[in-house]
Motif scaffolding. Structure first.
Motif, short mmCIF file in Angstrom:
data_model
loop_
_atom_site.label_atom_id
_atom_site.label_comp_id
_atom_site.label_asym_id
_atom_site.label_seq_id
_atom_site.Cartn_x
_atom_site.Cartn_y
_atom_site.Cartn_z
N CYS A 28 27.31 86.63 -63.19
CA CYS A 28 26.91 88.03 -63.00
C CYS A 28 25.54 88.18 -62.35
CB CYS A 28 26.89 88.76 -64.35
SG CYS A 28 28.50 88.88 -65.14
N ALA A 29 24.92 87.07 -61.98
CA ALA A 29 23.56 87.15 -61.46
C ALA A 29 23.36 86.28 -60.23
CB ALA A 29 22.56 86.75 -62.55
N GLN A 30 24.34 86.28 -59.34
CA GLN A 30 24.14 85.59 -58.07
C GLN A 30 23.02 86.25 -57.27
OE1 GLN A 30 25.57 82.80 -58.98
NE2 GLN A 30 26.44 82.46 -56.94
N THR A 31 22.84 87.54 -57.47
CA THR A 31 21.63 88.22 -57.01
C THR A 31 20.91 88.73 -58.26
OG1 THR A 31 22.83 90.31 -56.77
CG2 THR A 31 22.64 88.92 -54.81
N SER A 32 19.61 88.88 -58.16
CA SER A 32 18.81 89.26 -59.33
C SER A 32 19.11 90.69 -59.76
CB SER A 32 17.33 89.11 -59.01
OG SER A 32 16.94 90.10 -58.07
N ALA A 33 18.73 90.99 -61.00
CA ALA A 33 18.94 92.34 -61.52
C ALA A 33 18.24 93.37 -60.65
CB ALA A 33 18.42 92.41 -62.95
N GLN A 34 17.04 93.05 -60.18
CA GLN A 34 16.30 94.00 -59.34
C GLN A 34 17.07 94.34 -58.07
OE1 GLN A 34 15.18 91.29 -60.79
NE2 GLN A 34 13.02 91.46 -61.45
N TYR A 35 17.66 93.32 -57.43
CA TYR A 35 18.39 93.55 -56.18
C TYR A 35 19.74 94.23 -56.44
CZ TYR A 35 15.06 91.28 -53.13
OH TYR A 35 13.92 90.99 -52.42
N GLN A 36 20.30 94.02 -57.63
CA GLN A 36 21.53 94.73 -57.97
C GLN A 36 21.29 96.23 -58.11
OE1 GLN A 36 23.97 93.11 -61.12
NE2 GLN A 36 23.38 91.00 -60.64
N ARG A 37 20.07 96.61 -58.48
CA ARG A 37 19.78 98.03 -58.71
C ARG A 37 19.11 98.70 -57.51
NH1 ARG A 37 17.84 95.74 -63.67
NH2 ARG A 37 19.44 95.97 -65.29
N VAL A 38 18.49 97.94 -56.63
CA VAL A 38 17.67 98.53 -55.59
C VAL A 38 18.51 99.47 -54.72
CG1 VAL A 38 18.01 96.65 -53.90
CG2 VAL A 38 15.94 98.06 -53.83
N GLY A 39 17.99 100.67 -54.50
CA GLY A 39 18.67 101.65 -53.66
C GLY A 39 19.70 102.49 -54.39
N ARG A 40 20.30 101.94 -55.46
CA ARG A 40 21.33 102.66 -56.21
C ARG A 40 20.78 103.33 -57.47
NH1 ARG A 40 25.78 100.24 -58.23
NH2 ARG A 40 27.17 101.93 -57.59
N TYR A 41 19.70 102.78 -58.00
CA TYR A 41 19.08 103.30 -59.21
C TYR A 41 17.65 103.75 -58.88
CZ TYR A 41 22.96 101.24 -61.81
OH TYR A 41 24.21 100.93 -62.27
N VAL A 42 17.20 104.81 -59.51
CA VAL A 42 15.85 105.30 -59.24
C VAL A 42 14.84 104.29 -59.76
CG1 VAL A 42 16.60 107.71 -59.28
CG2 VAL A 42 15.76 106.65 -61.39
N PRO A 43 13.68 104.18 -59.11
CA PRO A 43 12.69 103.17 -59.52
C PRO A 43 12.27 103.27 -60.99
CG PRO A 43 12.13 104.06 -57.36
CD PRO A 43 13.27 104.88 -57.87
N ALA A 44 12.26 104.47 -61.54
CA ALA A 44 11.85 104.65 -62.94
C ALA A 44 12.78 103.94 -63.91
CB ALA A 44 11.77 106.13 -63.28
N SER A 45 13.93 103.47 -63.45
CA SER A 45 14.85 102.76 -64.34
C SER A 45 14.22 101.52 -64.95
CB SER A 45 16.11 102.36 -63.57
OG SER A 45 16.81 103.51 -63.10
N SER A 46 13.23 100.96 -64.29
CA SER A 46 12.58 99.75 -64.81
C SER A 46 11.87 99.99 -66.13
CB SER A 46 11.58 99.21 -63.78
OG SER A 46 10.53 100.15 -63.57
N ARG A 47 11.64 101.25 -66.50
CA ARG A 47 10.92 101.55 -67.74
C ARG A 47 11.74 101.22 -68.98
NH1 ARG A 47 9.11 107.63 -65.85
NH2 ARG A 47 7.72 107.00 -64.14
N PRO A 54 24.18 95.64 -63.53
CA PRO A 54 25.21 96.45 -62.86
C PRO A 54 26.47 95.67 -62.54
CG PRO A 54 23.05 97.00 -61.99
CD PRO A 54 22.86 95.81 -62.90
N GLU A 55 26.32 94.43 -62.12
CA GLU A 55 27.50 93.62 -61.79
C GLU A 55 28.38 93.41 -63.01
OE1 GLU A 55 30.43 91.42 -60.09
OE2 GLU A 55 28.90 92.65 -59.09
N LEU A 56 27.77 93.20 -64.17
CA LEU A 56 28.55 93.02 -65.39
C LEU A 56 29.27 94.32 -65.76
CD1 LEU A 56 29.48 91.53 -67.90
CD2 LEU A 56 27.27 92.05 -68.96
N ALA A 57 28.56 95.44 -65.74
CA ALA A 57 29.19 96.72 -66.07
C ALA A 57 30.34 97.02 -65.12
CB ALA A 57 28.15 97.84 -66.00
#
Length: 303
Positions: A28-47, A54-57
């Protein structure tokens, strides 16, 4: 893609004779969690201190919920399960105790989904221990429940620059999801077990007969001892009337040239190094335990 069942199997802790449950491994992590979310999730999600990959879900929804089916996440956080389910054409409803995380979940959904898909999803503020009351109109109608309960350990958002400047590693407002003592993210021991048991009973109330419950947990260490959340979850789901179907190992490490490349956080590295310095045989955790259960088709069919 159907889950690949490995020859290995694990025994189910139960009151009767042990049964064998299929075991599978999902990268589920061939790409990092940050890259799985970039562009699709708002930056504040990191809080948020505890986010599902996302790949697992996405894969859980694709595997275990029929097209057009209904997915519920009773502790939805920033809305990862909801977003990925809706993007795949499923209906989705999330419950979140903390208004700030519910607001962030809505922001992610508004950011990523076109209007026609956004109509398929809803976020409610409420306590997951009161699911039959919060979602009374969904009794025995849900196809899939996906949830990642709190891990019964201290957690927070890492602020490395602040830590290097002599401040706390995790800002206080990110610790354990909330400052509210009633939040399950702050529960430990028997309080955690009792609270999660209430959530699981509510999930059973919502699921249709034959519907599926998927839990995502990660074993942790506390006071030098393993906190086996996977085994505890199996026991609690059995008490709630579910049958145990499958155990999935969701890798948080990338597979490169036949080996695993860990993607540890600064917190994981720091805690592992401290534990090993104390003589504890700790290692980096590079997976989550994904457990799949079903609501029996008839009363009395469960364990």
């Amino acid at each position: 893609m159907a889950p690949v069942t490995a020859p290995a199997a694990i025994a189910v802790p139960a009151t009767g004779p042990a049964e064998l449950v299929p075991l599978a491994v999902w990268p589920c992590a061939q790409t990092s969690a940050q890259y799985q979310r970039v562009g699709r999730y708002v930056p504040a999600s990191s809080r948020h201190p505890g986010k599902m990959l996302p790949e697992l879900a996405r894969r859980l929804v694709a595997e275990y919920c029929p097209p057009g089916g209904l997915v519920v996440d009773p502790m939805c956080g920033i809305g990862t399960t909801l977003l990925e389910a809706t993007a795949l054409g499923r209906r989705a409803i999330g419950v979140e105790l903390e208004p700030r995380w519910a607001q962030l979940a809505r922001a992610n959904l508004d950011h990523a989904l076109p209007a026609d898909q956004a109509r398929l999803v809803e976020v409610q503020v409420g306590d997951a221990r009161r699911l039959p009351e919060l979602l009374a109109d969904l009794s025995a109608q849900v196809d899939l429940v996906v949830t990642s309960p709190p891990y019964a350990c201290d957690t927070g958002m890492i602020d490395k620059p602040a830590w290097q400047a002599g401040q706390p590693l995790c800002p206080k407002d990110t610790l354990n999801y909330s400052r509210d003592p009633a939040n399950l993210g702050r529960a430990r021991g028997e309080g955690w077990r009792a609270g999660i048991g209430e959530v699981l009973a509510g999930c059973a109330h919502l699921l249709r007969p034959g519907g599926l419950l998927v839990t995502v947990t990660k074993n942790t260490r506390r006071d030098g001892r393993l906190n086996d959340l996977a085994a505890a979850t199996v026991q609690l789901t059995g008490q709630a009337g579910f049958e145990y179907l499958q155990h999935l190992v969701a890798l948080h490490a990338a597979i490169r040239d036949g080996g695993l490349v860990a993607r540890p956080s600064f917190w994981q590295l720091t805690q592992t190094r401290k534990a090993r310095a104390r003589g504890e045989p700790a290692h980096l955790v590079v997976h989550e335990d994904v457990l799949v259960f079903t609501k029996p088709l008839r009363v009395g069919a469960g364990a």
